[in-house]
Design a protein around this motif. Structure first.
Motif, mmCIF file in Angstrom:
data_model
loop_
_atom_site.group_PDB
_atom_site.id
_atom_site.type_symbol
_atom_site.label_atom_id
_atom_site.label_comp_id
_atom_site.label_asym_id
_atom_site.label_seq_id
_atom_site.Cartn_x
_atom_site.Cartn_y
_atom_site.Cartn_z
ATOM 1 N N SER A 102 30.914 27.530 45.606
ATOM 2 C CA SER A 102 31.046 28.184 44.100
ATOM 3 C C SER A 102 29.370 28.147 43.942
ATOM 4 C CB SER A 102 32.344 27.148 43.066
ATOM 5 O OG SER A 102 31.939 26.318 43.336
ATOM 6 N N SER A 111 29.872 34.866 40.821
ATOM 7 C CA SER A 111 30.634 33.667 41.394
ATOM 8 C C SER A 111 32.286 34.709 41.200
ATOM 9 C CB SER A 111 30.845 32.647 40.476
ATOM 10 O OG SER A 111 30.618 32.956 39.334
ATOM 11 N N ASN A 112 32.171 35.530 40.307
ATOM 12 C CA ASN A 112 33.120 36.411 39.967
ATOM 13 C C ASN A 112 33.680 36.823 41.336
ATOM 14 O OD1 ASN A 112 31.125 38.061 39.994
ATOM 15 N ND2 ASN A 112 32.100 40.027 38.687
ATOM 16 N N PHE A 115 34.991 34.523 43.868
ATOM 17 C CA PHE A 115 36.410 33.729 43.284
ATOM 18 C C PHE A 115 37.515 35.581 43.648
ATOM 19 C CE2 PHE A 115 34.290 30.967 40.245
ATOM 20 C CZ PHE A 115 34.304 30.138 41.002
ATOM 21 N N TYR A 116 37.284 36.387 43.095
ATOM 22 C CA TYR A 116 38.265 37.415 43.674
ATOM 23 C C TYR A 116 38.285 38.338 45.288
ATOM 24 C CZ TYR A 116 38.757 42.314 45.327
ATOM 25 O OH TYR A 116 38.762 43.454 46.300
ATOM 26 N N SER A 126 43.962 28.200 40.297
ATOM 27 C CA SER A 126 42.890 28.081 39.362
ATOM 28 C C SER A 126 42.169 26.529 38.942
ATOM 29 C CB SER A 126 42.695 28.947 38.500
ATOM 30 O OG SER A 126 44.299 28.839 37.207
ATOM 31 N N LEU A 132 35.351 27.429 37.652
ATOM 32 C CA LEU A 132 35.830 28.724 38.143
ATOM 33 C C LEU A 132 35.699 30.008 36.968
ATOM 34 C CD1 LEU A 132 38.123 30.956 39.090
ATOM 35 C CD2 LEU A 132 39.970 29.423 37.859
ATOM 36 N N THR A 134 33.040 30.211 35.705
ATOM 37 C CA THR A 134 31.534 30.720 35.244
ATOM 38 C C THR A 134 31.771 32.243 35.806
ATOM 39 O OG1 THR A 134 31.538 30.031 37.591
ATOM 40 C CG2 THR A 134 30.879 28.470 36.061
ATOM 41 N N TRP A 135 33.301 32.552 35.917
ATOM 42 C CA TRP A 135 32.751 33.987 36.684
ATOM 43 C C TRP A 135 32.643 35.085 35.460
ATOM 44 C CZ3 TRP A 135 35.612 37.846 33.764
ATOM 45 C CH2 TRP A 135 36.501 37.589 32.501
ATOM 46 N N SER A 136 32.958 34.475 34.017
ATOM 47 C CA SER A 136 32.549 35.018 33.050
ATOM 48 C C SER A 136 31.297 35.434 32.807
ATOM 49 C CB SER A 136 33.791 34.511 31.742
ATOM 50 O OG SER A 136 32.832 33.299 31.591
ATOM 51 N N TYR A 190 38.359 40.208 37.715
ATOM 52 C CA TYR A 190 37.244 39.431 38.093
ATOM 53 C C TYR A 190 35.459 40.456 37.781
ATOM 54 C CZ TYR A 190 39.274 35.482 39.628
ATOM 55 O OH TYR A 190 39.668 34.121 39.317
#
Length: 654
Positions: A102, A111-112, A115-116, A126, A132, A134-136, A190
């Motif tokens: 990450s 990062s999305n 994580f996907y 999670s 985690l 930071t996906w958004s 994600y």
């Protein structure tokens, strides 16, 4: 753009539920919609700025990206920098390897995608991933990499034309999200195509307000009663989502329109002349809204590292303190990092680059090294590395069995004479089964699906997270029943899952209570299970198949590798209370045993009793004679544990 303090209040309404949801307070079961609200706010604000600059012919792509960098990177990089020493001290190798990945993905705003790609049934939960959230940010920045360019290309065609395109894109995104949430849930959660409609809702509101407010303030678009009703409706939709949604609510999906349209209604109708506008414009909510970005950045690392360091579950008092700490650190970060970097008079673009670029490179280098060294394994004693590898020896021959051909194990040149159907508890047996069958020049076909009971015509909201289970298992059994070469059928499952239900504790680990309420009541679910099991066995016997049922293995309320490795690393030895973490085997499997006992009496099935395999001396064991872990979590066997069970299964195949 005129400042609207109620928008900052709406930010507070977004960030607080997210924090409380991630802290594990179940009353905020839908707190995750705070991220959806953030997307709407962002779409509205950024689009409003872009429209204004386009209309005044002063838009600059370089200036836009400069503003985004100042807004996002300094606070983000500061929080990431602060996480490094705690990651080094408190993260076990597998955790640190994941964290290192990450570190590479976050500065690149992918990062999305990471994580996907790394999400899955046996993935680290999670709650133990400090970055985690930071996906958004990645989704937003991917959107804003494209959206200004889209406006530059289409601006000459007029705002009406752009609006129609945005409406079409919104409908398409919602449609994809609804479909993907039930078919490719990780991708849906994600990725930008399925999240884009949330930002686009804000963008469309911006275009609408801009088209109507050329000669009047936005709040005069509608009458006071309409503003009052509209804003209250928006608030009601958001509160409904926060308190009545839960982890089982598909997201994003059509359900997500409830909080996002709620946020849109507030943006449209809330102002200082109505109740919602005054509420959101209160000093405390505006203050929280101002620090919401920095607070959001801090909350996940604080909660994650506290859980990573603690051997036991965090108490509610500790969780509340961590939530308050997020606000305090969020304020400090906003005051001394975020605000100064956004001030062009205080820091030039050149200085921002000089500060942030080396940090970005540092994270990339550390991330690559952490990945290549497998989380700097040498930091801890070797036995911890052996214990804490959640997927150690876990080899799947096929991830999702194809109902046409299944997954063939054993001697590939022979015709399968055995079949195994089951949920994820059958998948962990595959490698050892294949090795054993190959030595005997025999083969087997397997069909499995996570959270899928190996039963015919069974599947309810109570017991299946996978909505395709019923059809998948029916199709699989149909193939097995028609195959005259298959003489023996093995059914493997976490049987209590389909009579007792499941829920999640604060650490994200599955454990069990009475059956959940869903489409059927608890009693109806059990009756449905009994009927399905009897019908399944009956059809197999009618087709002259020998039936072997493998009972559930003893289960624990803790993720055993994590619990034991942390006890050794932080407390200096093996925990003494592992037996206390076991679920009551008899109670957990009572409903299953009731119907199984009838089937055993009339000789319909052969039963593999797993409890006796793992609890031979009266005390159950989680580690073998060579100190190898028998479990990869709280209920799935490792390759060492599955070897014990497979040996007994093979004996029953002879």
């Amino acid at each position: 753009m005129k400042y609207r303090k109620e928008i900052d209040g709406l930010r507070a309404l977004a960030v607080l539920p997210v924090i409380l949801f991630h802290a594990g307070f179940t009353v905020f079961g839908g707190g995750f919609v705070g991220v959806d609200i953030f997307f709407v706010i962002s779409g509205y604000l950024i689009t409003t700025i872009l429209i204004s600059e386009m209309e005044q012919d002063r838009f600059s792509l370089a200036n836009f990206y400069d503003r985004r960098a100042r807004r996002i990177l300094p606070a983000l990089f500061f929080v990431m920098l602060c996480t490094l020493p705690f990651a080094w001290l408190w993260m076990l190798p597998a955790d640190l390897k994941s964290f290192s990945q990450s570190l590479v993905a976050v500065p690149l705003f992918v990062s999305n995608i990471l994580f996907y790609l790394t999400s899955g049934y046996f993935d680290l939960t999670s709650e133990f991933k400090p970055l985690l959230h930071t996906w958004s940010l990645a989704v937003e920045e991917q959107y804003y990499l494209l959206f200004p360019i889209f406006l530059m290309i289409t601006w000459k065609f007029g705002k009406n034309f752009i609006t129609y395109l945005l409406i079409a894109a919104t409908i398409l995104s919602v449609t994809i999200a609804q479909w993907a949430s039930f078919n490719y849930s990780s991708f849906s959660f994600y990725m930008l195509p399925t999240r884009g409609f949330e930002i686009l809702i804000g963008a469309l509101i911006s275009f609408y307000i801009n088209s109507k407010t050329l000669n009047q303030p936005f709040y005069q678009l509608f009458s006071k009663p309409v503003n009052q009703i509209g804003s209250i409706t928006g608030m009601a939709l958001i509160l409904y989502s926060i308190f009545l949604f839960d982890k089982n609510t598909p997201s994003p999906s059509l359900y997500t329109l409830i909080p996002t349209l709620g946020a849109g209604l507030i943006i449209l109708f809330a102002n200082t002349d109505n109740f919602v506008g005054r509420l959101l414009g209160s000093k405390i909510l505006v203050w929280i809204g101002l620090i919401s970005y920095s607070t959001y950045l801090w909350h996940q690392p604080l909660l994650s590292f506290a859980r990573l360091r603690s051997v036991e579950e965090l108490t509610n008092v500790m969780l509340v303190m961590l939530c308050l700490a997020s606000l305090i650190l969020g304020y400090l970060s906003w005051r001394f990092v975020e605000s100064p970097f956004r001030d062009r008079n205080a820091l030039s673009t050149q200085k921002v680059v000089i500060i942030t670029l080396p940090l970005g490179i540092l994270f990339l280098v550390l991330g690559v090294v952490g990945h290549l060294t497998k989380g700097f394994e040498s930091r801890f004693q070797p036995e911890i590395g052996n214990i804490y590898q959640p997927t150690r020896g876990f080899s799947l021959r096929c991830d999702k069995s194809d109902t046409k051909v299944g997954c063939k194990l054993g001697s590939l040149g022979t015709t399968p004479t055995f079949a195994m159907l089951g949920d994820s508890h059958s998948s962990v047996l595959q490698q050892n089964l294949s090795d054993s069958l190959e030595l005997q020049l025999k083969s087997m076909v397997t069909y499995y699906g996570s959270w899928c009971a190996p039963l015919i015509d069974f599947g309810t909201d109570n017991v299946n997270k996978n909505p395709q289970c019923r059809k998948f298992m029916n199709d699989s059994f149909d193939l097995v029943l028609k195959d005259s070469n298959i003489s023996t059928v093995i059914l493997v499952a976490e049987w209590g899952n389909y009579t007792q239900g499941y829920r999640w504790n604060d650490s994200g680990i599955a454990f069990y209570t009475d059956a959940q309420s869903g489409t059927l009541s608890a009693q109806e679910t059990i009756k449905s299970f009994h009927r399905a099991l009897e019908r399944t066995i009956g059809l197999l016997k009618e087709n002259r198949k020998k039936v072997i049922i493998v009972k559930s293995v003893p289960e624990y309320e803790e993720h055993l590798p994590t619990y034991i490795a942390k006890s050794i690393a932080f407390d200096g030895g093996l925990p003494e209370d592992v037996d206390d973490k076991m679920m009551n085997y008899e109670l957990r499997n009572a409903d299953f045993e009731n119907v199984l006992s009838k089937l055993k009496e009339d000789g319909s099935v052969t039963v593999v009793d797993t409890e006796h395999l793992f609890c031979k001396t009266g005390n159950c064991t989680f580690i073998d004679e060579t100190n190898e872990m028998l479990y990869i979590d709280g209920n799935h066997l490792s390759k060492y544990g599955s070897r014990i069970l497979v040996e007994d299964i093979i004996n029953n195949l002879k």
